[in-house]
Design a protein around this motif. Structure first.
Motif, PDB file in Angstrom:
ATOM      1  N   UNK A   1       0.824  -1.201   0.000  1.00 13.53           N
ATOM      2  CA  UNK A   1       0.000   0.000   0.000  1.00 13.53           C
ATOM      3  C   UNK A   1       0.862   1.258   0.000  1.00 13.53           C
ATOM      4  N   UNK A   2       1.950   1.260   0.757  1.00 10.58           N
ATOM      5  CA  UNK A   2       2.816   2.436   0.828  1.00 10.58           C
ATOM      6  C   UNK A   2       3.417   2.769  -0.540  1.00 10.58           C
ATOM      7  N   UNK A   3       3.732   1.757  -1.334  1.00 10.12           N
ATOM      8  CA  UNK A   3       4.213   2.001  -2.695  1.00 10.12           C
ATOM      9  C   UNK A   3       3.137   2.699  -3.513  1.00 10.12           C
ATOM     10  N   UNK A   4       1.901   2.224  -3.366  1.00 13.31           N
ATOM     11  CA  UNK A   4       0.762   2.847  -4.053  1.00 13.31           C
ATOM     12  C   UNK A   4       0.543   4.274  -3.552  1.00 13.31           C
ATOM     13  N   UNK A   5       0.599   4.465  -2.237  1.00 13.26           N
ATOM     14  CA  UNK A   5       0.343   5.773  -1.639  1.00 13.26           C
ATOM     15  C   UNK A   5       1.373   6.805  -2.081  1.00 13.26           C
ATOM     16  N   UNK A   6       2.658   6.446  -2.007  1.00 14.02           N
ATOM     17  CA  UNK A   6       3.691   7.420  -2.374  1.00 14.02           C
ATOM     18  C   UNK A   6       3.585   7.806  -3.851  1.00 14.02           C
ATOM     19  N   UNK A   7       3.182   6.854  -4.691  1.00 16.39           N
ATOM     20  CA  UNK A   7       2.955   7.173  -6.103  1.00 16.39           C
ATOM     21  C   UNK A   7       1.841   8.194  -6.275  1.00 16.39           C
ATOM     22  N   UNK A   8       0.758   8.004  -5.538  1.00 14.30           N
ATOM     23  CA  UNK A   8      -0.376   8.939  -5.594  1.00 14.30           C
ATOM     24  C   UNK A   8       0.028  10.318  -5.088  1.00 14.30           C
ATOM     25  N   UNK A   9       0.767  10.345  -3.982  1.00 16.20           N
ATOM     26  CA  UNK A   9       1.175  11.618  -3.393  1.00 16.20           C
ATOM     27  C   UNK A   9       2.097  12.392  -4.331  1.00 16.20           C
ATOM     28  N   UNK A  10       2.969  11.669  -5.035  1.00 17.69           N
ATOM     29  CA  UNK A  10       3.837  12.331  -6.015  1.00 17.69           C
ATOM     30  C   UNK A  10       3.018  12.913  -7.166  1.00 17.69           C
ATOM     31  N   UNK A  11       2.031  12.171  -7.615  1.00 17.56           N
ATOM     32  CA  UNK A  11       1.170  12.660  -8.702  1.00 17.56           C
ATOM     33  C   UNK A  11       0.384  13.893  -8.280  1.00 17.56           C
ATOM     34  N   UNK A  12       0.070  13.973  -6.984  1.00 21.80           N
ATOM     35  CA  UNK A  12      -0.671  15.118  -6.454  1.00 21.80           C
ATOM     36  C   UNK A  12       0.257  16.267  -6.059  1.00 21.80           C
ATOM     37  N   UNK A  13       1.515  16.136  -6.426  1.00 25.48           N
ATOM     38  CA  UNK A  13       2.517  17.200  -6.224  1.00 25.48           C
ATOM     39  C   UNK A  13       2.759  17.572  -4.758  1.00 25.48           C
ATOM     40  N   UNK A  14       2.683  16.589  -3.889  1.00 25.07           N
ATOM     41  CA  UNK A  14       3.044  16.834  -2.493  1.00 25.07           C
ATOM     42  C   UNK A  14       4.558  16.748  -2.338  1.00 25.07           C
ATOM     43  N   UNK A  15       5.084  17.581  -1.464  1.00 27.04           N
ATOM     44  CA  UNK A  15       6.507  17.554  -1.166  1.00 27.04           C
ATOM     45  C   UNK A  15       6.673  16.831   0.176  1.00 27.04           C
ATOM     46  N   UNK A  16       7.160  15.615   0.115  1.00 27.71           N
ATOM     47  CA  UNK A  16       7.235  14.792   1.319  1.00 27.71           C
ATOM     48  C   UNK A  16       8.460  13.894   1.251  1.00 27.71           C
TER      49      UNK A  16
END
Length: 202
Positions: A53-68
């Motif tokens: 899930x974390x692999x999926x989540x980080x991909x989504x967050x990158x697409x949403x342009x979050x800086x994390x």
């Protein structure tokens, strides 16, 4: 027998992205003067499910342009030991004395304060200075235990994170007051944080 637990966990995981993207999380809104540290606890047997899930989540967050930053705690301590040429000796020592005795041996080089400082430096390194981190995600605690313990690390991180929100994915149970590693070790590991997605989903 395990199916209901997996379904319940999946339902909570499905809410993580929504919780991360709400102002309460990103801006520490409504938390009073408390530190914006969040915990997502989960059954240790579901570790692989959470990693996927974390692999999926980080991909989504990158697409949403979050800086994390997503930091694996176990990899962090490996990097720390390698930097001091202690890694091979650590593996040898663990075979000789076991994990608990090893923790005492490494209490200096892997003090929780030093681990927290290393994580902070790793998280903020190579980031655009004009764009502060929206948040930090920590995982990999299960592999790092008992060298790193959740409540001690979170306490140490308070001094180095500033106002940056942080999420710890925790293999065990968090009551809202106490952290119970692997959901089977009785402990009084008090730490005051917020549950990112409680069991009732509220």
């Amino acid at each position: 027998m395990h199916q209901p637990t997996d379904k319940a966990l999946q339902a909570r995981l499905d809410l993580v992205l929504e919780r991360i993207e709400c102002p309460k999380f990103l801006k520490n809104d409504g938390l009073g003067n408390e530190v914006g540290f969040w915990i997502f606890d989960y059954p240790p047997k579901s570790e692989l499910m959470v990693r996927e899930y974390l692999t999926h989540l980080t991909g989504k967050l990158n697409k949403h342009n979050h800086h994390f930053a997503h930091i694996n705690i176990f990899q962090a301590i490996i990097d720390m030991l390698e930097a001091r040429n202690l890694l091979d000796r650590t593996f040898t020592r663990e075979k000789q004395v076991g994990a608990d005795a090893l923790r005492k041996t490494l209490s200096g080089p892997l003090s929780q304060d030093k681990v927290a400082k290393f994580i902070a430096e790793k998280a903020f390194k190579n980031k655009d200075l004009n764009k502060k981190l929206d948040f930090i995600i920590l995982s990999g605690l299960g592999n790092a235990w008992p060298l790193v313990r959740g409540h001690e690390l979170l306490s140490a991180l308070q001094d180095v994170m500033g106002e940056t929100p942080l999420i710890l994915f925790y293999p065990g149970a968090y009551s809202g007051r106490d952290l119970h590693p692997f959901d089977m070790i009785e402990s009084r590991n008090y730490y005051r944080a917020f549950k990112l997605v409680p069991e009732d989903g509220k």
